[in-house]
Motif scaffolding. Structure first.
Motif, short mmCIF file in Angstrom:
data_model
loop_
_atom_site.label_atom_id
_atom_site.label_comp_id
_atom_site.label_asym_id
_atom_site.label_seq_id
_atom_site.Cartn_x
_atom_site.Cartn_y
_atom_site.Cartn_z
N TRP A 1 23.78 6.86 -2.99
CA TRP A 1 23.30 7.53 -4.19
C TRP A 1 23.68 9.01 -4.21
N ILE A 2 24.21 9.52 -3.09
CA ILE A 2 24.61 10.93 -3.01
C ILE A 2 26.05 11.06 -3.48
N PRO A 3 26.31 11.93 -4.47
CA PRO A 3 27.69 12.08 -4.96
C PRO A 3 28.64 12.53 -3.85
N GLY B 1 30.83 19.13 -0.11
CA GLY B 1 30.28 20.48 -0.07
C GLY B 1 29.46 20.73 1.18
N MET B 2 28.66 19.74 1.58
CA MET B 2 27.87 19.88 2.80
C MET B 2 28.77 19.95 4.02
N ALA B 3 29.84 19.17 4.03
CA ALA B 3 30.79 19.23 5.16
C ALA B 3 31.44 20.61 5.21
N ASP B 4 31.81 21.17 4.05
CA ASP B 4 32.38 22.52 4.02
C ASP B 4 31.39 23.55 4.56
N ALA B 5 30.13 23.43 4.15
CA ALA B 5 29.10 24.37 4.62
C ALA B 5 28.91 24.26 6.13
N GLU B 6 28.85 23.04 6.64
CA GLU B 6 28.68 22.84 8.08
C GLU B 6 29.86 23.39 8.87
N PRO C 1 0.86 -1.19 0.00
CA PRO C 1 0.00 0.00 0.00
C PRO C 1 0.90 1.25 0.00
N PRO C 2 0.40 2.37 -0.53
CA PRO C 2 1.21 3.59 -0.63
C PRO C 2 1.90 4.01 0.67
N ASN C 3 1.22 3.91 1.81
CA ASN C 3 1.83 4.34 3.07
C ASN C 3 3.01 3.45 3.44
N GLU C 4 2.94 2.16 3.12
CA GLU C 4 4.06 1.27 3.41
C GLU C 4 5.21 1.47 2.42
N ARG C 5 4.89 1.77 1.15
CA ARG C 5 5.95 2.11 0.18
C ARG C 5 6.69 3.35 0.65
N ALA C 6 5.94 4.31 1.21
CA ALA C 6 6.57 5.53 1.72
C ALA C 6 7.52 5.21 2.87
N GLN C 7 7.14 4.27 3.73
CA GLN C 7 8.02 3.86 4.83
C GLN C 7 9.31 3.24 4.29
N VAL C 8 9.19 2.42 3.25
CA VAL C 8 10.38 1.81 2.64
C VAL C 8 11.28 2.89 2.05
N ALA C 9 10.68 3.83 1.31
CA ALA C 9 11.47 4.90 0.70
C ALA C 9 12.17 5.73 1.77
N LYS C 10 11.46 6.05 2.84
CA LYS C 10 12.05 6.83 3.93
C LYS C 10 13.23 6.07 4.55
N PHE C 11 13.07 4.78 4.75
CA PHE C 11 14.14 3.97 5.32
C PHE C 11 15.37 4.00 4.41
N VAL C 12 15.17 3.83 3.12
CA VAL C 12 16.30 3.81 2.18
C VAL C 12 17.02 5.15 2.19
N VAL C 13 16.27 6.24 2.10
CA VAL C 13 16.89 7.57 2.06
C VAL C 13 17.65 7.86 3.35
N GLU C 14 17.11 7.47 4.49
CA GLU C 14 17.76 7.76 5.77
C GLU C 14 18.92 6.83 6.08
N ASN C 15 18.97 5.65 5.45
CA ASN C 15 19.97 4.66 5.83
C ASN C 15 20.97 4.29 4.75
N ASP C 16 20.83 4.86 3.56
CA ASP C 16 21.76 4.55 2.48
C ASP C 16 22.04 5.80 1.68
N ASP C 17 23.21 6.36 1.89
CA ASP C 17 23.56 7.58 1.16
C ASP C 17 24.49 7.31 -0.03
#
Length: 65
Positions: A33-35, A41-46, A15-31
């Motif tokens: 995909w981020i160059p 650049g984010m470390a420099d800004a921080e 169901p859409p709400n459970e797909r959203a939970q999967v997507a949130k988990f992936v984004v929060e736990n696997d970076d």
């Protein structure tokens, strides 16, 4: 062992709400995909190693003076 294709099909079947939970988990736990350049650049800004774009475009670089 479950294949990637099987996992994707299982996610599609959720169901859409459970797909959203999967997507949130992936984004929060696997970076992976981020160059690396973006992470740097984010470390420099921080760390405060950045300059306002207007200043960068209109003022001479301190090392060039």
């Amino acid at each position: 062992m479950v294949s990637v294709t099987e996992i994707i099909e299982q996610i599609k079947a959720l169901p859409p709400n459970e797909r959203a939970q999967v997507a949130k988990f992936v984004v929060e736990n696997d970076d992976s995909w981020i160059p690396e350049s973006f992470k740097e650049g984010m470390a420099d800004a921080e760390a405060g190693r950045f300059v306002d774009l207007d200043t960068a475009l209109t003022k001479p670089y301190p090392g060039n003076q």
